[in-house]
Design a protein around this motif. Structure first.
Motif, mmCIF file in Angstrom:
data_model
loop_
_atom_site.group_PDB
_atom_site.id
_atom_site.type_symbol
_atom_site.label_atom_id
_atom_site.label_comp_id
_atom_site.label_asym_id
_atom_site.label_seq_id
_atom_site.Cartn_x
_atom_site.Cartn_y
_atom_site.Cartn_z
ATOM 1 N N LEU A 1 57.921 -58.930 -11.526
ATOM 2 C CA LEU A 1 56.555 -58.416 -11.570
ATOM 3 C C LEU A 1 55.586 -59.469 -12.113
ATOM 4 O O LEU A 1 55.982 -60.407 -12.813
ATOM 5 C CB LEU A 1 56.500 -57.153 -12.425
ATOM 6 C CG LEU A 1 57.311 -55.968 -11.885
ATOM 7 C CD1 LEU A 1 57.185 -54.766 -12.807
ATOM 8 C CD2 LEU A 1 56.884 -55.607 -10.471
ATOM 9 N N PRO A 2 54.271 -59.314 -11.825
ATOM 10 C CA PRO A 2 53.289 -60.325 -12.246
ATOM 11 C C PRO A 2 53.157 -60.417 -13.760
ATOM 12 O O PRO A 2 53.491 -59.486 -14.501
ATOM 13 C CB PRO A 2 51.979 -59.837 -11.609
ATOM 14 C CG PRO A 2 52.379 -58.872 -10.557
ATOM 15 C CD PRO A 2 53.665 -58.257 -11.003
ATOM 16 N N ARG A 3 52.631 -61.532 -14.200
ATOM 17 C CA ARG A 3 52.342 -61.751 -15.617
ATOM 18 C C ARG A 3 51.352 -60.709 -16.105
ATOM 19 O O ARG A 3 50.346 -60.410 -15.463
ATOM 20 C CB ARG A 3 51.773 -63.162 -15.809
ATOM 21 C CG ARG A 3 51.348 -63.499 -17.246
ATOM 22 C CD ARG A 3 50.735 -64.889 -17.274
ATOM 23 N NE ARG A 3 50.073 -65.184 -18.532
ATOM 24 C CZ ARG A 3 50.613 -65.891 -19.526
ATOM 25 N NH1 ARG A 3 51.825 -66.373 -19.396
ATOM 26 N NH2 ARG A 3 49.930 -66.143 -20.632
ATOM 27 N N VAL A 4 51.627 -60.154 -17.245
ATOM 28 C CA VAL A 4 50.787 -59.120 -17.852
ATOM 29 C C VAL A 4 49.634 -59.773 -18.607
ATOM 30 O O VAL A 4 49.839 -60.702 -19.401
ATOM 31 C CB VAL A 4 51.614 -58.247 -18.807
ATOM 32 C CG1 VAL A 4 50.717 -57.365 -19.672
ATOM 33 C CG2 VAL A 4 52.618 -57.405 -18.028
ATOM 34 N N GLU A 5 48.432 -59.289 -18.362
ATOM 35 C CA GLU A 5 47.261 -59.675 -19.145
ATOM 36 C C GLU A 5 46.661 -58.407 -19.739
ATOM 37 O O GLU A 5 46.460 -57.421 -19.019
ATOM 38 C CB GLU A 5 46.224 -60.396 -18.286
ATOM 39 C CG GLU A 5 46.710 -61.723 -17.702
ATOM 40 C CD GLU A 5 47.015 -62.770 -18.749
ATOM 41 O OE1 GLU A 5 46.581 -62.607 -19.913
ATOM 42 O OE2 GLU A 5 47.702 -63.758 -18.411
ATOM 43 N N PRO A 6 46.391 -58.379 -21.021
ATOM 44 C CA PRO A 6 45.928 -57.136 -21.646
ATOM 45 C C PRO A 6 44.510 -56.774 -21.233
ATOM 46 O O PRO A 6 43.652 -57.642 -21.039
ATOM 47 C CB PRO A 6 45.990 -57.451 -23.143
ATOM 48 C CG PRO A 6 45.835 -58.941 -23.212
ATOM 49 C CD PRO A 6 46.521 -59.486 -21.986
ATOM 50 N N ALA A 7 44.286 -55.482 -21.079
ATOM 51 C CA ALA A 7 42.918 -54.989 -20.905
ATOM 52 C C ALA A 7 42.217 -55.027 -22.262
ATOM 53 O O ALA A 7 42.840 -54.827 -23.304
ATOM 54 C CB ALA A 7 42.936 -53.560 -20.363
ATOM 55 N N GLU A 8 40.928 -55.297 -22.249
ATOM 56 C CA GLU A 8 40.190 -55.427 -23.507
ATOM 57 C C GLU A 8 38.951 -54.550 -23.480
ATOM 58 O O GLU A 8 38.246 -54.496 -22.470
ATOM 59 C CB GLU A 8 39.791 -56.883 -23.750
ATOM 60 C CG GLU A 8 39.231 -57.131 -25.140
ATOM 61 C CD GLU A 8 39.212 -58.603 -25.499
ATOM 62 O OE1 GLU A 8 39.300 -58.924 -26.687
ATOM 63 O OE2 GLU A 8 39.125 -59.442 -24.591
ATOM 64 N N SER A 9 38.721 -53.867 -24.578
ATOM 65 C CA SER A 9 37.549 -52.991 -24.685
ATOM 66 C C SER A 9 36.384 -53.750 -25.310
ATOM 67 O O SER A 9 36.571 -54.592 -26.193
ATOM 68 C CB SER A 9 37.881 -51.753 -25.530
ATOM 69 O OG SER A 9 38.367 -52.141 -26.810
#
Length: 577
Positions: A190-198
């Motif tokens: 699976l693709p590299r995870v990048e965090p969502a940011e608020s």
């Protein structure tokens, strides 16, 4: 087998243990820490298969391995990775998971598990890790799960990275049944995870602007997870625009450049009494990224719980943290990077009405850097000498104990925007953290000097990881071992509460220099200030890890007081009562 591990729709069938290693490589992981175990032999084989792309650092105890992974998460901002075997391996590693949880550090602990057909029989070393580590309001991990199907392994790994990184970062635990790891799977990478940011809401930023405009004695307290060079730079620019004094939370001192004239000091254990008074006198506290826990608030006294006397603005990435203790005047859920960039856009007044306040806070900080000389070994001068002799990007590590007070008070950490993290220290007060963290830093960033400061009790919690440093080629690492023959923090509390009645806090120590040499380190013993610098320089130039055994009188219990003074004050209180 030479696989292209870029994310793709399908890959050739392979063992699930190999698929796990491929998933880690796809997430950018090039180093994992652990202690090998028969419960995850298929993973070890996968690490061997891909040894040119990912290395396994074999540690000497699972607590040390977990500390190294936690330090990896602090240094890189992405989850540190630790592998341990079932039962005793997992229980030993729990201290690193607890550290990651309270320090808000992204980390993933992979635990070998008994085979699925043996579950729920109390098989050899069997534990239900979902129960042991499972999340709660005061748990050990953000998420704990067991992967029972090989085809879903990449899904679980991706979710582990998302969970560890998003909101308030923290540790995740994945249990890996032995028979699942030996199952063949064609599950995709699976693709590299990048965090969502608020990001903070515009209306909230407008409210913050109004509160700053009305303030007379504002103070920022910064720290916590998620800071990077860009965020630290934006924070400094915001502080400069508003001429705002900035203090750093407990063991997050490298969030703001300690050499900057706006730096107010560290708000934690052994806080400068003048700074503590300034926090109480402030009419507005802007807390950015910090949890406002017991250590940063001096037992919830600098800011009275639940309703502080100061106006309080609290910015934090985790919704569950906002309002947990304090009824703040303004709450903003936002990642630290987004928050810092947003704050930089606020419009300051033409001249800050609190210029005198800011100057007074700066004068307090300058005074706190001064200390009367101490004989025969002056730890303040030791720390000053170290910082004068090492590069600016040096990483400092420590565990728990009164010895750390000299680091917190006298090291002037550069801000994150200059060299990344330069302070690795446990906010949960875990003894033994400093040496594994130093080994991890030396292996992960070998171009940097690493200075580890330990107490005698603290050091022997994980001292066996000297072998890991030697085995894996840690280079420019120097341990300063402060030996006062006691569990000094406990002795200090005993003298305060039960003066003269010492129990359980006296230590019988080995010859630490001889012990270090047995592990292949260079080592010397130092008892006088004048002997420290030449010995330290010799170790820096040695080309291998080194240890200086610093012998300190037990009465010199911290950077601000002595046991005799504490005992005298306690006896006077008792006589007065």
């Amino acid at each position: 087998m030479d696989l292209d591990l870029a994310p793709q729709a399908s890959v050739p069938p392979r063992l699930a243990g190999h698929a796990l290693v491929e998933a880690l490589i796809a997430q950018g992981v090039d180093t994992v820490f652990g202690v090998p175990g028969e419960s995850y032999l298929a993973v070890l084989d996968g690490l061997h298969e891909h040894r040119d792309r990912i290395r396994f650092v074999a540690c000497r105890q699972e607590g040390g391995a977990a500390f190294m992974a936690e330090a990896q998460g602090k240094l890189g901002g992405r989850p540190g990775i630790c592998f341990v075997t079932r039962g005793p391996g997992a229980t030993n590693a729990a201290i690193g998971v607890h550290t990651a949880f309270q320090d808000s550090t992204p980390m993933i602990l992979f635990v070998g598990q008994v085979a699925g057909d043996q579950r729920d029989r109390e098989a050899f070393q069997e534990i239900d890790y979902r129960q042991m580590f499972g999340p709660s309001t005061l748990g050990l991990a953000k998420w704990a799960a067991e992967v029972d199907r090989a085809d879903r392994l990449p899904e679980y790994v991706a979710r582990a990275f998302h969970t560890a990184l998003q909101g308030r970062p923290g540790p995740v635990v994945l249990a890996l049944p032995e028979d699942m790891l030996t199952t063949t799977t064609a599950a995709p990478v699976l693709p590299r995870v990048e965090p969502a940011e608020s990001w903070p809401a515009p209306a909230a930023l407008q409210a913050l602007q109004r509160m700053l405009d009305e303030a007379e004695r504002p103070l920022a307290i910064v720290g916590g997870p998620g800071w990077d060079a860009e965020a630290a730079c934006a924070l400094q620019q915001f502080a400069e625009h508003w001429q705002l004094p900035v203090a750093c939370a407990f063991r997050f001192q490298d969030t703001f450049d300690n050499r900057h004239p706006l730096y107010a000091g560290d708000v934690g254990i052994g806080i400068d009494p003048a700074l503590a008074a300034r926090v109480r006198e402030a009419d507005m506290v802007l807390a950015i990224g910090v949890r406002l826990g017991e250590m940063t608030t001096s037992g919830y006294t600098l800011l009275q719980a639940p309703r502080p006397a100061q106006k309080l603005v609290h910015i934090h990435p985790g919704a569950e943290e906002l309002g947990r203790v304090y009824a703040a005047d303004l709450l903003l859920q936002a990642g630290t990077r987004a928050a810092a960039q947003s704050l930089r856009g606020l419009q300051p007044p033409a001249s800050a009405r609190w210029a005198g306040w800011t100057a007074a806070v700066a004068a307090d900080r300058a005074a706190n850097l001064r200390a009367d000389p101490v004989e025969p070994l002056d730890m303040a001068e030791v720390v000053r000498t170290v910082q004068r002799r090492v590069p600016e990007d040096t990483v400092y590590t420590n565990g728990a104990g009164n010895f750390s007070g000299w680091l917190h008070r006298f090291v002037r950490y550069p801000g994150l925007q200059h060299h990344g993290r330069t302070q690795l220290a446990p906010t949960n007060g875990a003894m033994g953290y400093g040496l594994p963290a130093a080994v991890a830093a030396a292996l992960l960033q070998p171009q940097r000097t690493v200075i580890h400061v330990a107490g005698d009790g603290d050091f022997l919690m994980t001292g066996q990881e000297m072998a890991t440093a030697s085995a894996h080629g840690a280079g420019r690492l120097v341990t300063l071992l402060v030996d006062n023959g006691s569990y000094g923090t406990i002795r200090m509390h005993q003298e305060r509460e039960y003066p003269g009645r010492v129990s359980g806090s006296v230590l019988a120590n080995p010859d630490f220099a001889a012990l270090a040499r047995a592990y292949g380190w260079q080592a010397e013993r130092v008892e006088r200030t004048a002997d420290f610098e030449p010995a330290f320089v010799r170790l820096l130039d040695a080309g291998r890890p080194g240890l200086l055994h610093l012998v300190l009188d037990v009465d010199r219990i911290g950077s601000r007081t002595t046991l005799a003074a504490i005992r005298s004050a306690a006896l006077a209180r008792s006589a007065g009562g």
